[in-house]
Design an enzyme around this catalytic site. Structure first.
Site, PDB file in Angstrom:
ATOM      1  N   HIS A   1       0.959  -1.007  -0.123  1.00 36.98           N
ATOM      2  CA  HIS A   1      -0.174   0.142   0.159  1.00 36.98           C
ATOM      3  C   HIS A   1       0.980   1.363   0.049  1.00 36.98           C
ATOM      4  O   HIS A   1       1.249   1.764   1.018  1.00 36.98           O
ATOM      5  CB  HIS A   1      -0.905  -0.001   1.281  1.00 36.98           C
ATOM      6  CG  HIS A   1      -2.016   0.947   1.325  1.00 36.98           C
ATOM      7  ND1 HIS A   1      -3.121   0.853   1.558  1.00 36.98           N
ATOM      8  CD2 HIS A   1      -1.801   2.226   0.929  1.00 36.98           C
ATOM      9  CE1 HIS A   1      -3.887   2.057   1.703  1.00 36.98           C
ATOM     10  NE2 HIS A   1      -3.160   3.027   1.208  1.00 36.98           N
TER      11      HIS A   1
ATOM     12  N   HIS B   1       1.255  17.334  -6.523  1.00 40.83           N
ATOM     13  CA  HIS B   1       0.763  17.002  -7.879  1.00 40.83           C
ATOM     14  C   HIS B   1       1.156  18.127  -8.827  1.00 40.83           C
ATOM     15  O   HIS B   1       1.548  18.127  -9.983  1.00 40.83           O
ATOM     16  CB  HIS B   1      -0.806  16.958  -8.127  1.00 40.83           C
ATOM     17  CG  HIS B   1      -1.380  15.561  -7.594  1.00 40.83           C
ATOM     18  ND1 HIS B   1      -2.131  15.340  -6.818  1.00 40.83           N
ATOM     19  CD2 HIS B   1      -0.453  14.462  -7.282  1.00 40.83           C
ATOM     20  CE1 HIS B   1      -2.616  14.132  -6.290  1.00 40.83           C
ATOM     21  NE2 HIS B   1      -1.291  13.576  -6.620  1.00 40.83           N
TER      22      HIS B   1
ATOM     23  N   GLY C   1      -8.422   8.378  -2.411  1.00 39.72           N
ATOM     24  CA  GLY C   1      -9.034   9.767  -2.317  1.00 39.72           C
ATOM     25  C   GLY C   1      -9.606  10.165  -0.923  1.00 39.72           C
ATOM     26  O   GLY C   1      -9.835   9.293  -0.255  1.00 39.72           O
TER      27      GLY C   1
ATOM     28  N   GLU D   1     -11.898   4.330   6.509  1.00 37.13           N
ATOM     29  CA  GLU D   1     -10.605   5.151   7.015  1.00 37.13           C
ATOM     30  C   GLU D   1     -11.242   6.248   8.021  1.00 37.13           C
ATOM     31  O   GLU D   1     -10.507   6.683   8.787  1.00 37.13           O
ATOM     32  CB  GLU D   1      -9.992   5.964   6.053  1.00 37.13           C
ATOM     33  CG  GLU D   1      -8.716   6.516   6.079  1.00 37.13           C
ATOM     34  CD  GLU D   1      -7.894   7.029   4.924  1.00 37.13           C
ATOM     35  OE1 GLU D   1      -8.404   6.951   3.804  1.00 37.13           O
ATOM     36  OE2 GLU D   1      -6.691   7.760   5.158  1.00 37.13           O
TER      37      GLU D   1
ATOM     38  N   ASP E   1       1.896   6.547   2.509  1.00 34.54           N
ATOM     39  CA  ASP E   1       2.738   7.688   1.883  1.00 34.54           C
ATOM     40  C   ASP E   1       3.822   8.048   2.560  1.00 34.54           C
ATOM     41  O   ASP E   1       4.112   8.731   3.540  1.00 34.54           O
ATOM     42  CB  ASP E   1       1.746   8.675   2.015  1.00 34.54           C
ATOM     43  CG  ASP E   1       0.400   8.725   1.116  1.00 34.54           C
ATOM     44  OD1 ASP E   1       0.446   8.701   0.031  1.00 34.54           O
ATOM     45  OD2 ASP E   1      -0.750   8.686   1.797  1.00 34.54           O
TER      46      ASP E   1
END
Ligand code: IMP
Ligand code: ZN
Length: 362
Positions: free
Chosen positions: A16, A70, A177, A207, A290
């Site tokens: 993940h 991004h 997302g 989550e 992340d």
């Protein structure tokens, strides 16, 4: 060997990891330098992007950070650079198998979603030649972007399945997302179609508290792995029905302790649902989510999980055998063919055998 060194030496499986959330400070600084040269833009420092140890950021703030990241990765060159960097860094952390996930991006006048994915896949092929790591890709559906966008991501993934070089690398879809945007129930037809063409499904679920949505997704029977699953266990805010559905289907959970604690969806490591599911012998995989944004590595996540002080009768204290079985549960939950999984299992087991008895008693 002390714990961090031991966990670094462990052969690991990462299932993940979001590409743009995994950028190290060095990569972000490199991108900023290129950007400043190109746009003469007095820009932000990498320190503003990552969350250092002990610091927190809400999920909402994290999504603002993804926006910043991004804006730095909006050229095909940058996309190739980050893919190579992230794979190299996971390999350096002794991750032997990595499933990387990313949301295909359309940037007007710069790239289509297909060009974005081609860049990621090409860089992946190159990175695998240079490093001791196998990599597979999941295309991410962003639940905040709507169902039409999800269909286009599925079509893109399907097109890759027939590609001679890239096809074997694309193993499935992720749904991620901002969890407070949209409703996963609207995406079930897309997930059904994905399963029909052989794509595996990893879905971020619960989550944040979301009973109705989680029930619908688990009742669909479509999901192969769950990301986070923070509010699924009755002792962590879920219902008995959710618990039963998860247990009956034996769906592995991808657990990301730093991510959950730093975004505040779990208060402290001791209260993490890892302990609850572990007590029930449920399949669990330790992951980073992340590693850039949360300033961590897979080895550090293993250490964090191993060091947690037990509460509520949960069994957290990991011995060497537990660490080994966590590595191997990553192998079992991987979206690999039975033959590839068998090869990976054998290689990981060999490395684990060589480490046996080397963890200093704690
Ligand atoms: P990307 O898909 O490579 O651009 O990686 C960043 C994206 O991953 C974010 O914009 C989110 O859509 C998704 N993401 C990363 N972390 C999380 C998480 O904890 N929950 C939900 N989505 C996430
Ligand atoms: Zn995630």
């Amino acid at each position: 060997m002390e714990l961090l060194r031991y966990c670094t030496n462990l052969p690991k499986v990462e299932l993940h990891a979001h590409l743009n959330g995994s950028l190290s400070d060095a990569t972000v600084l490199g991108l900023l330098k290129t950007r400043t040269q190109r746009d003469a833009d007095p820009s932000l420092a990498a320190a503003e992007v990552t969350i250092k140890k002990g610091h927190q950021r809400t999920l909402e703030e994290c999504f603002q950070v993804f926006g910043i990241l991004h804006s730095l990765t909006d050229t095909l060159e940058a996309v190739q650079t980050i893919t190579r960097d992230v794979i190299r860094e996971f390999a350096a952390d002794n991750v032997r198998y990595l499933e990387l996930r990313t949301t295909p991006k359309h940037v007007p006048d710069r790239m289509t979603k297909k060009q974005y994915m081609d860049a990621v896949l090409q860089a992946t092929v190159e990175a695998m030649v240079s490093h001791n790591i196998r990599v597979r890709l999941l295309l991410s559906i962003d639940r905040a972007r709507g169902v039409e966008d999800a269909w286009s991501t599925l079509h893109l993934a399907k097109d890759y399945l027939n590609h001679t070089v890239f096809g074997p690398l694309v193993c499935g879809l992720d749904v991620s997302g901002n969890p407070v945007c949209g409703d996963l129930q609207d995406y079930l037809p897309v997930l059904q179609a994905a399963r029909s063409c052989g794509l595996k499904l990893a879905v971020h679920l619960a989550e944040v508290p979301s009973e109705t949505e989680a029930l619908a997704v688990l009742n669909s029977g479509l999901v192969d792995r769950i990301g986070h699953g923070t509010f699924l266990h009755p002792a962590s805010g879920g219902s008995q029905a959710l618990h039963t559905l998860l247990k009956d289907q034996n769906i592995p959970l991808e657990l990301c302790m730093s991510s959950n604690v730093k975004t505040g969806t779990v208060k402290t490591p001791s209260e993490h649902h890892l302990g609850l599911w572990r007590k029930e012998n449920h399949p669990l995989v330790i992951c980073t989510d992340d590693k850039g944004v949360f300033s961590t590595s897979l080895s550090e996540e293993f250490v964090l999980c191993a060091q947690v002080r037990p509460i509520r009768g949960q069994t957290f204290s990991f011995c060497e055998e537990d660490l080994h079985s966590l590595s191997l549960s990553g192998v079992e939950a991987a979206f690999l063919s039975p033959t590839d999984k068998q090869t990976l299992r054998r290689e990981v087991q060999q490395e684990l055998d060589a480490l046996k008895g080397k963890l200093a008693s704690r």
